[in-house]
Design a protein around this motif. Structure first.
Motif, mmCIF file in Angstrom:
data_model
loop_
_atom_site.group_PDB
_atom_site.id
_atom_site.type_symbol
_atom_site.label_atom_id
_atom_site.label_comp_id
_atom_site.label_asym_id
_atom_site.label_seq_id
_atom_site.Cartn_x
_atom_site.Cartn_y
_atom_site.Cartn_z
ATOM 1 N N LYS A 11 0.932 -1.339 0.118
ATOM 2 C CA LYS A 11 -0.192 0.056 -0.105
ATOM 3 C C LYS A 11 1.091 0.850 -0.023
ATOM 4 O O LYS A 11 2.196 1.350 0.716
ATOM 5 N N ASP A 25 -3.103 0.604 -3.477
ATOM 6 C CA ASP A 25 -3.617 -0.536 -2.295
ATOM 7 C C ASP A 25 -4.045 -1.816 -2.771
ATOM 8 O O ASP A 25 -4.936 -2.272 -3.017
ATOM 9 N N ASP A 26 -3.642 -2.516 -1.149
ATOM 10 C CA ASP A 26 -3.194 -3.623 -0.884
ATOM 11 C C ASP A 26 -2.671 -4.835 -2.417
ATOM 12 O O ASP A 26 -3.854 -5.942 -3.008
ATOM 13 N N GLN A 226 -5.654 -0.513 -7.426
ATOM 14 C CA GLN A 226 -5.823 -1.836 -7.007
ATOM 15 C C GLN A 226 -5.350 -2.967 -8.071
ATOM 16 O O GLN A 226 -5.527 -2.169 -8.829
#
Length: 321
Positions: A11, A25-26, A226
């Motif tokens: 992240k 993000d992740d 993502q």
């Protein structure tokens, strides 16, 4: 299975006036040695930020980056300097990434001096000439400056500099997007030849799907920070599972006038990456969206062997595609 690079739940958030911008993000994926992972997506999806965070040019907010099993997120600045010998980057704009006051020789020599790889100037000169020949630069431009070259030859200088300290892994951040089409092909072929010759591993970041298809072994698709789909090049281009991936593929122009290709136009509001709400970030633009898509974040799962996707309704979408 042994991987050169493993990224786990990475992240990177930036503080902006309205809150936190979720640039990466992740994100999780792995790359084997000698392979190329292409990363594609719209402008602003976070693909360049991902590359820089992996090299720790930006510090990650959280997550792990394993290089040959070592978690480099725990490394100190001095330890990361040593790691630079293994991990390099090729930037998008070759002119902006070159020092205009340095000659070609000085640009390529600088990493050799920083890492103290050669004791004498004669040894460094021999290495510089070897690298110039490797990337297709004539010895007569040894003392020339960046402004004297076109974009293609500037990028060759950048590649020579990146290779000077014998790295294993290179992040290629849209390295051909600023070049003419004919020059793009030359640089891509050069990079593929060097990969085969030196056993290099690439992350190749691009918005051009045709370029990614040409150079990559596996492809990852990003949307608003993502990673929403990842699979082999063959699987991605033949049978995409995510509706967004399918929309991207439909935008590739075809030179075959006899084949009618239906372009998928995405409509709807683009979600904000600043303090994103619960649910799929693509839901407002997706024709397959259901209530679950707006209320729950989709999990990143292995839908088929080595084919990962983050979509609640990928089965319905894949059947319709």
């Amino acid at each position: 299975m042994s991987y050169l690079l493993e990224v786990k739940n990475l992240k990177k958030y930036f503080t902006v006036p309205n809150g936190l911008l979720h640039a990466v993000d992740d994100v999780s994926f792995s790359i084997k040695k000698g392979e190329t992972l292409g990363i594609v997506g719209e402008s602003g999806c976070g693909k360049s930020t991902l590359g820089r965070v992996i090299l720790r040019l930006h510090e990650p907010t959280s997550g792990r980056i394993l290089y040959e099993g070592m978690d480099i997120t725990t490394f100190s600045k001095s330890e990361m300097i040593h790691m630079r010998r293994n991990m390099q980057i090729i930037f998008q704009d070759p002119y902006a990434s070159l020092n205009p006051r340095f000659t070609v020789a000085q640009i390529i020599e600088e990493p050799l001096k920083i890492h103290k790889l050669y004791k004498t100037s004669g040894e460094r000169k021999e290495r510089i000439e070897e690298l110039m020949e490797m990337v297709g630069l004539s010895k007569r431009v040894y003392n020339s400056y960046p402004h004297e070259f076109d974009g293609g030859r500037r990028q060759r200088i950048v590649i020579a500099r990146a290779l000077s300290i014998n790295p294993q892994f290179i992040v290629c951040d849209e390295p051909v997007s600023a070049l003419d089409v004919s020059v793009q092909a030359q640089i891509l072929n050069l990079m593929m030849e060097l990969q085969k010759k030196l056993g290099l591993t690439y992350i190749f970041i691009s918005h051009d799907l045709s370029v990614v298809k040409h150079i990559s072994d596996n492809v990852g698709v990003m949307y608003l920070g993502q990673l929403i789909e990842k699979a082999s090049k063959k699987k991605i281009f033949k049978k995409p599972l995510h509706p967004y991936t399918n929309a991207l593929l439909s935008s590739i122009p075809s030179i075959n006038v006899d084949v009618k290709k239906e372009r998928q136009i995405l409509r709807g509001e683009i979600a904000s990456p600043i303090n994103p709400k619960q649910g799929c970030r693509f839901a407002k633009r997706c024709e397959f969206a259901a209530d679950i898509c707006f209320n729950s974040n989709p999990k990143y799962v292995e839908a088929e062997e080595d084919h990962f996707v983050a979509c609640h309704r990928f089965e319905e979408a894949a059947n319709d595609i």
